[in-house]
Design a protein around this motif. Structure first.
Motif, PDB file in Angstrom:
ATOM      1  N   GLU A  75      13.221   1.511 -13.420  1.00 64.95           N
ATOM      2  CA  GLU A  75      14.410   2.202 -12.412  1.00 64.95           C
ATOM      3  C   GLU A  75      13.706   1.667 -11.091  1.00 64.95           C
ATOM      4  OE1 GLU A  75      16.515   6.783 -10.857  1.00 64.95           O
ATOM      5  OE2 GLU A  75      13.609   6.203 -11.832  1.00 64.95           O
ATOM      6  N   GLU A  98      22.863   4.479  -9.931  1.00 64.15           N
ATOM      7  CA  GLU A  98      23.712   5.203 -10.893  1.00 64.15           C
ATOM      8  C   GLU A  98      24.284   5.117 -12.538  1.00 64.15           C
ATOM      9  OE1 GLU A  98      28.257   4.554  -8.564  1.00 64.15           O
ATOM     10  OE2 GLU A  98      27.142   1.993  -9.276  1.00 64.15           O
ATOM     11  N   LYS A  99      23.156   4.098 -12.531  1.00 66.00           N
ATOM     12  CA  LYS A  99      23.170   3.674 -14.194  1.00 66.00           C
ATOM     13  C   LYS A  99      22.166   3.227 -14.642  1.00 66.00           C
ATOM     14  CE  LYS A  99      26.309   1.298 -16.858  1.00 66.00           C
ATOM     15  NZ  LYS A  99      27.725   1.110 -16.860  1.00 66.00           N
ATOM     16  N   GLU A 101      20.378   1.254 -18.054  1.00 63.19           N
ATOM     17  CA  GLU A 101      20.584   0.612 -19.774  1.00 63.19           C
ATOM     18  C   GLU A 101      19.224   0.500 -19.770  1.00 63.19           C
ATOM     19  OE1 GLU A 101      24.821  -1.454 -19.932  1.00 63.19           O
ATOM     20  OE2 GLU A 101      26.085   1.044 -20.590  1.00 63.19           O
ATOM     21  N   THR A 139      24.017  -4.807  -9.779  1.00 65.39           N
ATOM     22  CA  THR A 139      23.765  -4.866 -10.706  1.00 65.39           C
ATOM     23  C   THR A 139      22.228  -5.915 -10.800  1.00 65.39           C
ATOM     24  OG1 THR A 139      26.070  -4.773 -11.638  1.00 65.39           O
ATOM     25  CG2 THR A 139      23.817  -5.227 -13.062  1.00 65.39           C
ATOM     26  N   GLN A 158      22.701  -0.330 -12.503  1.00 68.38           N
ATOM     27  CA  GLN A 158      23.938  -0.314 -11.889  1.00 68.38           C
ATOM     28  C   GLN A 158      23.385   0.231 -10.380  1.00 68.38           C
ATOM     29  OE1 GLN A 158      26.693  -2.051 -11.661  1.00 68.38           O
ATOM     30  NE2 GLN A 158      26.146  -2.629 -13.750  1.00 68.38           N
TER      31      GLN A 158
END
Length: 170
Positions: A75, A98-99, A101, A139, A158
């Motif tokens: 992150e 936002e995301k 994965e 991204t 994202q």
């Protein structure tokens, strides 16, 4: 700790030292990053590297660096890469994840290093969107390697940038 092996960034994708220091300071000041020992080692326009040492409090039941520490590193480096794209706008805008994965592909032996990258072909459109709409998305891909230089995690983040409400239109 050594950095992940990757193609060297071009000089055109380097940030001035004060911008690198500001991004590092911002991410190192996040209490959770500081607690776990996540460090951003370098930042450029759309890329960043970082590390997290293997320390006893952050090991898992297998005796290896915990997936949570790897997640925090992914992150942080993805955020640093994103911030590097918008370094000039950070005084008037806020980046938000936002995301994220993740895919863990192996046990991490020793400390971990990470490299985040943004496709350089997407940067112009993101800057245009921010200039026109006050927001942009990108991204970021991340590779995390362990102390034996094996890939142990892959991540896709994202990120979103938006004007701070108090600065829009000023």
């Amino acid at each position: 700790m050594s950095e992940p092996q990757s193609a060297a960034p071009t000089e055109a994708r380097r940030l001035p030292a004060p911008a690198v220091a500001a991004i590092q300071h911002a991410l190192h000041s996040i209490p959770m990053n500081a607690t776990v020992g996540v460090r951003i080692t370098d930042v450029g326009v759309g890329w960043a590297t970082g590390e997290c040492e293997d320390t006893l409090p952050f090991r898992n039941h297998l005796g290896t660096i915990h997936a949570g520490a790897q997640f925090l590193l992914a992150e942080a480096v993805s955020g640093a890469a994103f911030a590097g794209v918008f370094a000039a706008q950070l005084g008037q805008a806020v980046p938000l994840i936002e995301k994220l994965e993740t895919h863990y592909v192996g046990r991490a032996v020793g400390g971990v290093t990470a490299r985040a990258e943004i496709d350089p072909g997407t940067l112009a459109d993101a800057h245009a969107a921010f200039a026109a709409e006050g927001r942009a998305r990108l991204t970021v891909t991340v590779a995390v390697l362990d102390g034996e230089h094996k890939e142990v995690m892959r991540a896709t983040a994202q990120w979103y940038l938006r004007f701070m409400p108090s600065t829009r239109g000023n």
